[in-house]
Design a protein around this motif. Structure first.
Motif, short mmCIF file in Angstrom:
data_model
loop_
_atom_site.label_atom_id
_atom_site.label_comp_id
_atom_site.label_asym_id
_atom_site.label_seq_id
_atom_site.Cartn_x
_atom_site.Cartn_y
_atom_site.Cartn_z
N ASP A 196 0.87 -1.17 0.00
CA ASP A 196 0.00 0.00 0.00
C ASP A 196 0.91 1.23 0.00
N GLY A 197 0.89 1.98 -1.10
CA GLY A 197 1.73 3.16 -1.18
C GLY A 197 3.21 2.86 -1.11
N GLY A 198 3.60 1.70 -1.59
CA GLY A 198 5.00 1.32 -1.55
C GLY A 198 5.43 0.64 -0.27
N GLU A 199 4.53 0.56 0.71
CA GLU A 199 4.82 -0.10 1.99
C GLU A 199 4.13 -1.46 2.03
N ARG A 200 4.74 -2.38 2.74
CA ARG A 200 4.12 -3.69 2.94
C ARG A 200 2.87 -3.53 3.81
N HIS A 201 1.73 -4.01 3.31
CA HIS A 201 0.49 -3.92 4.09
C HIS A 201 0.27 -5.25 4.81
N ASN A 202 0.11 -5.18 6.13
CA ASN A 202 0.07 -6.38 6.97
C ASN A 202 -1.32 -6.68 7.47
N CYS A 203 -1.62 -7.96 7.56
CA CYS A 203 -2.88 -8.44 8.12
C CYS A 203 -2.58 -9.55 9.13
N ILE A 204 -3.61 -9.99 9.81
CA ILE A 204 -3.50 -11.08 10.78
C ILE A 204 -4.29 -12.26 10.27
N GLY A 205 -3.69 -13.44 10.33
CA GLY A 205 -4.36 -14.66 9.94
C GLY A 205 -4.60 -15.56 11.13
N LEU A 206 -5.67 -16.32 11.08
CA LEU A 206 -5.99 -17.29 12.12
C LEU A 206 -5.88 -18.70 11.55
N SER A 207 -5.45 -19.63 12.37
CA SER A 207 -5.35 -21.02 11.96
C SER A 207 -5.71 -21.91 13.14
N ARG A 208 -6.09 -23.15 12.84
CA ARG A 208 -6.50 -24.07 13.90
C ARG A 208 -5.75 -25.38 13.78
N GLY A 209 -5.48 -25.98 14.93
CA GLY A 209 -4.81 -27.26 14.97
C GLY A 209 -5.29 -28.11 16.14
N PRO A 210 -5.01 -29.41 16.12
CA PRO A 210 -5.49 -30.30 17.18
C PRO A 210 -4.62 -30.29 18.43
#
Length: 402
Positions: A196-210
């Motif tokens: 975004d505008g030359g900058e890395r745009h960061n998000c959060i991901g969720l994951s599940r495990g046993p």
């Protein structure tokens, strides 16, 4: 370090009812494209509302340092509180700097998170050794070895979502948070979703495990905030005393509009996304001079009836990085900085270079923190375990820096 200090109340402790737009986790975004923005269907609150003033003091039932009334202190001390033990030092055992199955490790391991299960500790960190979710295990918090599979080989327990943009197969993940939620385990992570505008745009991901060893598979929608150029990072999962899960994270701020802050929102009982009808609340905003340009890496814990919010601030790249803390009335605040607004762990206070990225935990009736510090600035951020003592008024002192 053990001296009690008066409490300085922030002049403007603010809360913003901000809702993060959930971006669909469908296809991967091509590098260079801006992050997709969608409307959050869970709440109709505006994305960047006008701020509303929070009380600058905690409720009288919450310990708040030396300004707490003595009668209230006596009443609290008369309650049935769990005992605490003065923490004994935990020194890290020697190990190699190469990630090898079955070999003790003492190398790069930044922004650590920690859980305990089945008599074993599991520590997770920012990507290193070409692993998406580098995981160490230990039985004593001193000697750490890489997580292995059934055949004895090095194991990477996380498969990131398709939206993660990386030149190395999704390895640009950092600052994870892991916890047991419902009948499984949720691992949250930060990752780039584009630019975004030359900058890395960061998000959060969720994951599940046993199990805490995974395997963790992507679930739900990515958590993004398109109006903040750098997005959101540093997720932490907090399970409150009633068993309700919460997600905390760092909001990177909007240039010339609002500073970085730490936010919280309730998770669903399954740990796959936000709880229906939940709203985002801001717990802390960049405020103190020592915090520099940002606050990040939240870690919330309840210990002997007090809810603590630890956080890191300033530049992680050098010795200015440090760890502060606040006392909160509960998961949604309000939260008030302690230690006179100064950091609890800093280079000057404990002699470790840039102590931060920590996660608080309870071990043998002691409050502790697993955190990283530079062996020398720019080389390796290594693990340390600090020990704290809870004073009668709920504030903390550092017994051992680790």
């Amino acid at each position: 370090m053990g001296r009690r200090r008066g409490l300085r109340w922030p002049a403007a402790l603010l809360v913003f009812l901000v809702v993060l737009p959930a971006c669909t986790a469908g296809g991967q975004q091509p590098p260079g494209s801006p992050s997709q923005q969608t409307t959050d269907t869970i709440s109709g609150a505006p994305l960047i509302p006008e701020p509303t003033t929070l009380p600058s003091e905690l409720p009288p039932s919450v310990p708040v340092g030396e300004m707490q009334d003595l009668a209230q202190q006596a009443e609290r001390l008369a309650q049935e509180l769990p005992a605490q033990r003065r923490p004994t030092p935990i020194r890290q055992a020697p190990g190699g700097t190469r990630w090898q199955a079955g070999q003790p490790y003492r190398g790069y391991f930044a922004d650590p998170d920690l859980v305990r299960h089945g008599g074993r500790w599991y520590a997770y960190a920012t990507n290193t050794s070409h692993l998406r979710l580098p995981t160490l295990t230990s039985t004593d918090l001193r000697t750490w070895t890489p997580l292995t599979d059934a055949a004895g080989g090095v194991l990477d327990p996380l498969q990131p979502a398709a939206w993660v943009v990386s030149r190395r197969g999704g390895q640009s993940l950092w600052a994870p948070g892991v916890a047991k939620v419902g009948d499984g385990w949720t691992a949250a992570y930060s990752a780039p979703a584009g630019t975004d505008g030359g900058e890395r745009h960061n998000c959060i991901g969720l994951s599940r495990g046993p199990s805490p060893a995974g395997p963790f598979r992507a679930v739900g929608e990515r958590i993004c905030y398109g109006q903040a150029q750098l997005g959101v990072i540093d997720p932490d999962i907090y399970i409150d005393p009633t068993g309700v899960p919460w997600l905390l994270w760092k909001f990177s701020g909007v240039v010339n509009r609002r500073p970085a802050g730490i936010f919280v929102r309730q998770l669903s009982p399954e740990g796959t996304g936000f709880a229906k009808g939940s709203q985002t609340r801001e717990l802390l905003t960049l405020s103190e001079p020592w915090e520099g340009d940002t606050i990040e890496n939240p870690s919330m814990i309840e210990f002997r009836g007090v809810t603590y919010l630890f956080y890191s601030a300033n530049s992680w790249e050098d010795e200015r990085y440090a760890t502060g803390y606040a006392i909160c009335a509960g998961p949604t605040g309000p939260c008030v900085r302690q230690n006179n607004g100064d950091p609890l762990l800093s280079t000057a206070a404990i002699g470790r270079l840039g102590p931060g990225g920590g996660t608080a935990f309870v071990h043998r009736k002691s409050l502790r923190m697993l955190y990283h510090a530079w062996d020398r600035v720019g080389n390796q951020r290594q693990l340390h375990v600090a020990g704290f003592w809870q004073r009668e008024d709920g504030t903390l002192e550092v017994v051992d820096p680790g």
